[in-house]
Design an enzyme around this catalytic site. Structure first.
Site, PDB file in Angstrom:
ATOM      1  N   GLU A  81       0.862  -1.306   0.248  1.00 12.50           N
ATOM      2  CA  GLU A  81       0.404   0.053   0.483  1.00 12.50           C
ATOM      3  C   GLU A  81       1.102   1.517  -0.183  1.00 12.50           C
ATOM      4  O   GLU A  81       1.840   1.458   1.148  1.00 12.50           O
ATOM      5  CB  GLU A  81      -0.650  -0.217   1.211  1.00 12.50           C
ATOM      6  CG  GLU A  81      -1.886   1.149   1.247  1.00 12.50           C
ATOM      7  CD  GLU A  81      -3.267   1.006   2.019  1.00 12.50           C
ATOM      8  OE1 GLU A  81      -3.501  -0.555   2.276  1.00 12.50           O
ATOM      9  OE2 GLU A  81      -3.937   2.260   2.362  1.00 12.50           O
ATOM     10  N   ARG A  82       0.786   1.833  -1.786  1.00 13.11           N
ATOM     11  CA  ARG A  82       1.336   3.378  -1.283  1.00 13.11           C
ATOM     12  C   ARG A  82       2.591   3.095  -1.316  1.00 13.11           C
ATOM     13  O   ARG A  82       3.742   3.806  -1.261  1.00 13.11           O
ATOM     14  CB  ARG A  82       1.427   4.145   0.123  1.00 13.11           C
ATOM     15  CG  ARG A  82      -0.150   4.618   0.206  1.00 13.11           C
ATOM     16  CD  ARG A  82      -0.520   4.684  -0.651  1.00 13.11           C
ATOM     17  NE  ARG A  82      -2.079   5.649  -0.489  1.00 13.11           N
ATOM     18  CZ  ARG A  82      -3.172   5.225  -0.913  1.00 13.11           C
ATOM     19  NH1 ARG A  82      -3.198   5.741  -2.288  1.00 13.11           N
ATOM     20  NH2 ARG A  82      -4.610   5.469  -0.316  1.00 13.11           N
ATOM     21  N   GLU A 116     -10.737   4.423   8.856  1.00 10.00           N
ATOM     22  CA  GLU A 116     -10.663   4.097   7.906  1.00 10.00           C
ATOM     23  C   GLU A 116     -11.520   2.721   7.616  1.00 10.00           C
ATOM     24  O   GLU A 116     -11.359   1.850   6.497  1.00 10.00           O
ATOM     25  CB  GLU A 116      -9.177   3.970   6.832  1.00 10.00           C
ATOM     26  CG  GLU A 116      -8.825   5.398   7.088  1.00 10.00           C
ATOM     27  CD  GLU A 116      -7.887   5.418   6.458  1.00 10.00           C
ATOM     28  OE1 GLU A 116      -6.864   4.916   5.590  1.00 10.00           O
ATOM     29  OE2 GLU A 116      -7.751   7.065   5.890  1.00 10.00           O
ATOM     30  N   ARG A 146     -11.389  17.270  11.019  1.00 10.75           N
ATOM     31  CA  ARG A 146      -9.985  16.058  10.171  1.00 10.75           C
ATOM     32  C   ARG A 146      -9.228  16.448  11.510  1.00 10.75           C
ATOM     33  O   ARG A 146      -8.962  15.291  12.082  1.00 10.75           O
ATOM     34  CB  ARG A 146     -10.692  15.382   9.321  1.00 10.75           C
ATOM     35  CG  ARG A 146      -9.133  14.594   8.799  1.00 10.75           C
ATOM     36  CD  ARG A 146      -8.952  14.188   7.659  1.00 10.75           C
ATOM     37  NE  ARG A 146      -7.951  13.117   7.692  1.00 10.75           N
ATOM     38  CZ  ARG A 146      -7.385  12.417   6.217  1.00 10.75           C
ATOM     39  NH1 ARG A 146      -8.292  12.883   5.589  1.00 10.75           N
ATOM     40  NH2 ARG A 146      -6.404  11.824   6.552  1.00 10.75           N
ATOM     41  N   ASP A 182      -2.832  13.821   7.593  1.00 12.00           N
ATOM     42  CA  ASP A 182      -2.144  12.663   7.158  1.00 12.00           C
ATOM     43  C   ASP A 182      -0.397  12.510   6.121  1.00 12.00           C
ATOM     44  O   ASP A 182      -1.018  13.393   4.610  1.00 12.00           O
ATOM     45  CB  ASP A 182      -3.251  12.205   6.011  1.00 12.00           C
ATOM     46  CG  ASP A 182      -3.036  10.663   5.839  1.00 12.00           C
ATOM     47  OD1 ASP A 182      -2.044  10.136   6.193  1.00 12.00           O
ATOM     48  OD2 ASP A 182      -3.310  10.128   4.565  1.00 12.00           O
ATOM     49  N   GLU A 191       4.036   9.325  -0.217  1.00 14.02           N
ATOM     50  CA  GLU A 191       2.270   9.014  -1.033  1.00 14.02           C
ATOM     51  C   GLU A 191       2.069  10.541  -1.270  1.00 14.02           C
ATOM     52  O   GLU A 191       1.551   9.533  -1.941  1.00 14.02           O
ATOM     53  CB  GLU A 191       1.698   8.501   0.304  1.00 14.02           C
ATOM     54  CG  GLU A 191       0.455   8.658  -0.002  1.00 14.02           C
ATOM     55  CD  GLU A 191      -0.752   8.269   0.845  1.00 14.02           C
ATOM     56  OE1 GLU A 191      -0.283   7.597   2.453  1.00 14.02           O
ATOM     57  OE2 GLU A 191      -2.492   8.539   0.808  1.00 14.02           O
TER      58      GLU A 191
HETATM   59  C1  GCV Z   1      -2.090   2.501   5.609  1.00 14.89           C
HETATM   60  C2  GCV Z   1      -3.420   7.454   4.833  1.00 14.89           C
HETATM   61  C3  GCV Z   1      -3.324   5.870   3.598  1.00 14.89           C
HETATM   62  C4  GCV Z   1      -3.702   4.795   3.862  1.00 14.89           C
HETATM   63  C5  GCV Z   1      -2.810   4.268   4.849  1.00 14.89           C
HETATM   64  C6  GCV Z   1      -3.128   4.915   5.568  1.00 14.89           C
HETATM   65  C7  GCV Z   1      -2.640   4.928   7.329  1.00 14.89           C
HETATM   66  O1  GCV Z   1      -5.289   7.569   4.742  1.00 14.89           O
HETATM   67  O2  GCV Z   1      -3.201   7.136   2.165  1.00 14.89           O
HETATM   68  O3  GCV Z   1      -3.475   4.149   2.065  1.00 14.89           O
HETATM   69  O4  GCV Z   1      -3.268   3.311   5.154  1.00 14.89           O
HETATM   70  O5  GCV Z   1      -3.194   6.690   5.605  1.00 14.89           O
HETATM   71  O6  GCV Z   1      -2.035   6.041   7.834  1.00 14.89           O
HETATM   72  O7  GCV Z   1      -3.526   3.555   8.066  1.00 14.89           O
END
Ligand code: GCV
Length: 651
Positions: free
Chosen positions: A133-134, A252, A296, A325, A353
């Protein structure tokens, strides 16, 4: 002459980046390395070209710390544990690599080092199917762990002091705890142990249901407590030095204790109790936000402050550096200065990211140092970094992204090091010791983060990325049905009056979460640092900036400055061709060209879009957009969150 020789040598000697900053040739030396046997000895026997070295265990030196002293014609490395000896050995090898002279000339050493944090941890966001992921550097190195690659990974991390790694994504699949996965984790742990690295796992809070077949994952339910205890025991049978769990809960869409009417503390403490007999820890993330929240940035503080002091001793709250974020620039997360009774650790994101993925040269140490200028390093228990590592030949997708892995490790060891010191060291290790090359590239590296902020999101603007990826600009992205806090207008709030999120006392009140002095500073548009202006204020287009320009004109100039800087980086690199080996030269040049084009794309997309609200002209004394807004609005990059885009804007 020397320059020519070195030049000829380096250009002819192709390099693919796979050796990272450890470009050591086997030593074929006659030096005698004596004393404690182990990885430190093996590394020195293989690579050290200087005189005799003694490795010695010594009480009274802090855990993982070491001393290196020249004594009676020998170099003595002393440490209390094997990891300390290993770090000492790498320190010596670093000196050898950085010296322009023969390693034999390294003498009169009197070095004493100890790490600022006991826990210096990489977080891999790797999935069981091999995607990351990313991740922008290929697939997971843990999918089919190649022993040679694991060894290099262990050496690279140990050489910069990293001593822990979370093997899987925080969006954890329940099967991370299946017997098969645990066997794999054991095999990786066995391969990394010689390098002083412990493994950790991210867990899915609903595992008792999904793996264990229970009806609930309520942390206060006796069967659930029992299930976790058994699972932890099973893990420690396989991995006796297992580090513990990383948990993303009620965030999330991930499950968590709130699903059962319990708090984060209830959830974290239950796991902590199961791990405690084995000295394992829980790293519980504070990355939480809900769609119904008016801001947020307020959320983590609101959820965690009431729990301050309620966590077990072996729980550490892992907090992202900023309250939203990993944006190119955020203020620090106010939880860091507010929570007084709870161990905390910072989570930085090494993978880019939000900073151009593996296409943009952005050296992140200045961003992390900025964080430490607000949050005292001593107020934290540990440091975590979301890894930028994959199975690409050069590990990180971009040769210069290796510098971010390197800088993370060096700062986790010593947050007092400067960005410049780290970059200088990395450049010498990674490219060559030629001063011409290093001094110019050093400026590029040091300026690169601010340049990225300028061409992406200057003056406090944030989160105006595309809906389907976080690579390019889509400040207009706002489709029906998508939750507001996943769309850029939620953050930029552009209208005919101005731009930015009002987080003042009259707005979302976010400034109140900061200590009084900062609260006052941020609350007043005339004292708020201009680089955070649109973070804390809805700034009128005609607001007068310190430069004398209006906010709109300043915004235009900032974007344009960023574009020029990106082009300048390319020009500097182009001039380096004689000094850099050809493969790395070509690959970096290719990326810098993308970066320069992307910077234009960002400038043009953002300015032309915001102009539809400001109704003001783009100043005459800057370069005007070269792209067309409608075309940019139609443009899509068809990538998933597991891929680096091959190109940026390419219409
Ligand atoms: C692992 C952001 C990223 C997600 C990531 C999330 C997190 O939203 O876009 O890909 O998920 O952070 O840190 O949990």
């Amino acid at each position: 002459m020397l320059v020519l020789l070195l030049t000829g040598w380096s250009a002819a000697y192709g390099e693919d980046g796979s050796r990272l900053w450890l470009r050591l040739e086997a030593a074929h030396n006659t030096a005698t390395i004596t004393g404690v046997k182990g990885t430190a000895m093996t590394e020195l026997q293989t690579y050290w070209q200087g005189g005799p070295v003694v490795l010695k265990r010594q009480k009274g030196i802090a855990r993982d710390g070491y001393t290196i002293k020249s004594q009676g014609g020998k170099i003595v490395i002393a440490a209390a544990n094997d990891a300390g000896l290993l770090y000492g050995a790498y320190h010596l090898l670093r000196l050898q690599q950085c010296t322009t002279q023969n390693a034999q000339s390294i003498k009169d050493l009197d070095i004493k080092e100890q790490p600022a944090y006991d826990l210096r941890i990489l977080n891999h966001w790797d999935n069981p199917n091999g995607t990351v992921e990313r991740g922008f550097a290929g697939r997971s190195i843990f999918l089919n762990p190649d022993p040679e690659r694991m060894k290099m990974y262990g050496r690279a991390n140990a050489s910069i002091g990293i001593n822990g790694t979370v093997l899987n994504n925080v969006n954890a699949k329940p099967e991370a705890l299946s017997s098969e996965s645990l066997q794999k984790a054991k095999s990786i742990a066995d391969q990394l142990r010689p390098y002083g690295i412990r493994v950790y796992l991210s867990i899915n809070f609903a595992s008792p249901i999904k793996v264990g077949g229970l009806k609930t994952a309520d942390p206060l339910n006796p069967d659930v407590i029992h299930w976790w205890k058994d699972k932890v025991n099973e893990i420690y049978k396989l991995i006796p030095d297992f580090g513990g769990f990383l948990v993303k809960a009620n965030s999330e869409g991930e499950p968590g204790p709130q699903d059962f009417g319990r708090t984060h503390a209830d959830g974290a403490n239950m796991l902590a109790k199961a791990l405690q007999p084995h000295k394992g820890i829980v790293m519980w993330r504070a990355f939480v936000y809900a769609p119904q929240s008016p801001d947020r940035a307020n959320q983590a503080y609101l959820e965690f402050m009431p729990l301050d002091g309620q966590f077990a001793d072996n729980v550490i709250i892992q907090i992202k550096n900023g309250p939203v974020d990993f944006q190119p620039r955020e203020p620090y997360s106010p939880l860091f200065t507010a929570m007084q009774k709870t161990p905390m650790m910072v989570e930085f994101q090494i993978t880019q990211e939000y900073l151009g993925a593996a296409n943009h040269l952005v050296y992140l140490a200045p961003m992390w140092k900025e964080f430490f200028s607000f949050v005292k390093p001593a107020s934290l228990r540990a440091m975590a970094g979301v890894a930028n590592i994959g199975d690409d030949t050069n590990w990180c997708g971009h040769h210069f992204a290796q510098a971010n892995w390197y800088a993370f490790g060096r700062l986790a060891w010593n947050p007092e090091l400067t960005s410049k010191e780290i970059a200088e060291e990395w450049l010498k290790l990674t490219f060559s010791t030629l001063d011409t090359l290093n001094s110019q590239l050093l400026s590029v590296m040091l300026d690169s983060r601010e340049a990225c902020v300028s061409y992406m999101m200057p003056l406090g603007i944030h989160h105006i990325f595309a809906g389907s990826h976080h690579y390019g600009p889509e400040p207009w992205y706002n489709p029906r049905g998508v939750r507001a806090d996943w769309t850029p207008p939620y953050y930029h709030r552009a209208d005919s009056v101005g731009l930015g999120f009002d987080r003042t006392m009259q707005g979302s009140g976010n400034v109140r979460q900061y200590p009084d002095e900062l609260c006052r500073l941020y609350n007043d548009i005339n004292t708020c640092p201009e680089n955070l202006l649109a973070w804390f204020h809805h700034v009128p287009w005609d607001h007068r900036m310190k430069s004398g320009r209006t906010f709109w004109d300043e915004l235009c100039h900032k974007y344009d400055d960023g574009v020029h800087e990106a082009r300048h980086f390319l020009a500097v690199w182009d001039a380096m061709q004689p000094y850099v080996d050809s493969q790395r030269f070509d690959e970096v040049q290719h990326k810098l060209r993308i970066q320069a084009r992307d910077a234009e794309w960002w400038r043009d997309a953002c300015l032309l879009y915001f102009q539809t609200f400001s109704h003001r002209p783009i100043p005459q004394d800057m370069e005007h957009p070269v792209h067309n807004l409608n075309e940019m609005m139609q443009f899509r990059i068809p990538i998933t969150m597991y891929e680096n885009p091959e190109y940026g804007y390419n219409k």
